[in-house]
Write an enzyme that holds these catalytic residues in place. Structure first.
Site, PDB file in Angstrom:
ATOM      1  N   VAL A  18     -43.245 -43.717 -32.760  1.00 54.22           N
ATOM      2  CA  VAL A  18     -42.365 -42.658 -32.253  1.00 54.22           C
ATOM      3  C   VAL A  18     -41.835 -41.865 -33.449  1.00 54.22           C
ATOM      4  CG1 VAL A  18     -40.384 -42.115 -30.797  1.00 54.22           C
ATOM      5  CG2 VAL A  18     -41.649 -44.254 -30.420  1.00 54.22           C
ATOM      6  N   ASP A 128     -40.548 -52.164 -16.969  1.00 53.67           N
ATOM      7  CA  ASP A 128     -40.361 -52.716 -18.315  1.00 53.67           C
ATOM      8  C   ASP A 128     -38.988 -52.329 -18.863  1.00 53.67           C
ATOM      9  OD1 ASP A 128     -41.125 -54.162 -20.579  1.00 53.67           O
ATOM     10  OD2 ASP A 128     -42.032 -52.416 -21.545  1.00 53.67           O
TER      11      ASP A 128
END
Length: 297
Positions: A18, A128
């Site tokens: 990221v 998740d």
């Protein structure tokens, strides 16, 4: 991709690196997730691109918005709004012996539930949820990140850095190999996160699937067909599981009042059909004294 400049790497998510980035013309700061897929050769499956495109329509104050989906060199980049802090980092930053203010616990839980109800009403599961993908800003807003990615890409067993994907927030029906599961999986995860907001400690921190199950069983009792019809026929259920008796949640979560414990116990019901829904959870008396500003968001 030419519209964005990478500023720096900010982390490693479940699916890849990221970056913090900036839009060249608007100057807007964004989070750029580079998706690294198992089968690099085949490129990005069209099903994944279809799934992801649908996520651009999930617009809600408690959902991290997906602003763009880009391809570069057969790599997929997802461009999200940028928030610098996640809930795990925030919990870790609270000094030893101190806890999150109970009104903030309540506010965060309410907002998380609002985000989940919005997505569930659009038939999108998260699957998740964990403190790492709950992002916070400095105005007291919390937002759910990575919605729908599990369905688009699957949940890998390991992050590409070989770090094992955490099981701590996973529901018992998923751990027991149920082929059919739905929105209650997210409610279970939110219940475990609720407990962690109050105590700063994961409620069930197993280091393998069986250890995870046994930690849940030790706290809540080993489930059987009486409390959870058909649990004994789930793929990974074993008649040889130790038969623990249900304990009290209060002994594990000391910082919650009676209403908080009642709501938590309804979120951690074994039978998914009897587990409280997000919509019903928002109406629970625990939230009666919540600031109306938050309820109107």
């Amino acid at each position: 991709m030419e519209d964005y400049i990478k500023i720096e790497k900010i982390g490693e998510g479940t699916y890849g690196v990221v970056y913090k980035g900036r839009h060249r013309t608007t100057g807007q700061i964004v989070a750029m997730k580079k998706i690294r897929l198992e089968s690099e050769e085949e490129g990005v499956p069209s099903t994944a691109i279809r799934e992801i495109s649908l996520l651009k329509e999930l617009r809600h104050p408690n959902i991290v918005s997906l602003q763009d989906v880009l391809m570069q060199d057969s790599r997929l980049y997802l461009i999200f709004e940028f928030l610098s802090m996640d809930l795990k980092k925030y919990l870790d930053s609270i000094p030893p012996g101190q806890f999150m203010d109970s009104s903030l616990v309540k506010s965060y839980l309410y907002q998380i539930l609002q985000g989940i109800v919005f997505c569930h009403s659009r038939r999108v599961l998260h699957r998740d949820l964990k403190p790492q993908n709950l992002l916070i800003d400095d105005k007291g807003t919390i937002k759910l990140a990575d919605f729908g990615l599990a369905r688009a890409f699957g949940i890998p067993i390991r992050v590409y850095t070989h770090e094992v994907v955490t099981l701590w927030y996973r529901s018992p029906e998923v751990l027991l190999g149920s082929a059919r599961y739905s929105t209650p999986v997210d409610i279970w995860s939110i219940g475990t996160i609720f407990a962690e907001l109050a105590t700063k400690k994961p409620l069930f921190h197993g280091d393998s699937e069986i250890d995870q199950l046994f930690r849940i069983f030790r706290a809540l009792g080993t489930p059987n067909n009486e409390v959870w019809p058909e649990v004994e026929s789930l793929q990974d259920y074993k008649n040889t599981f130790p038969k623990w008796k249900p304990g009290s949640l209060a002994s594990h979560v000391k910082n919650l009042d009676e209403n908080g414990l009642d709501l938590l116990s309804k979120m951690l019901v074994y039978d998914p059909a009897k587990r409280i829904s997000g919509k019903m959870a928002l109406k629970h008396p625990y939230f009666d004294d919540l600031d109306n500003q938050i309820k109107k968001m």
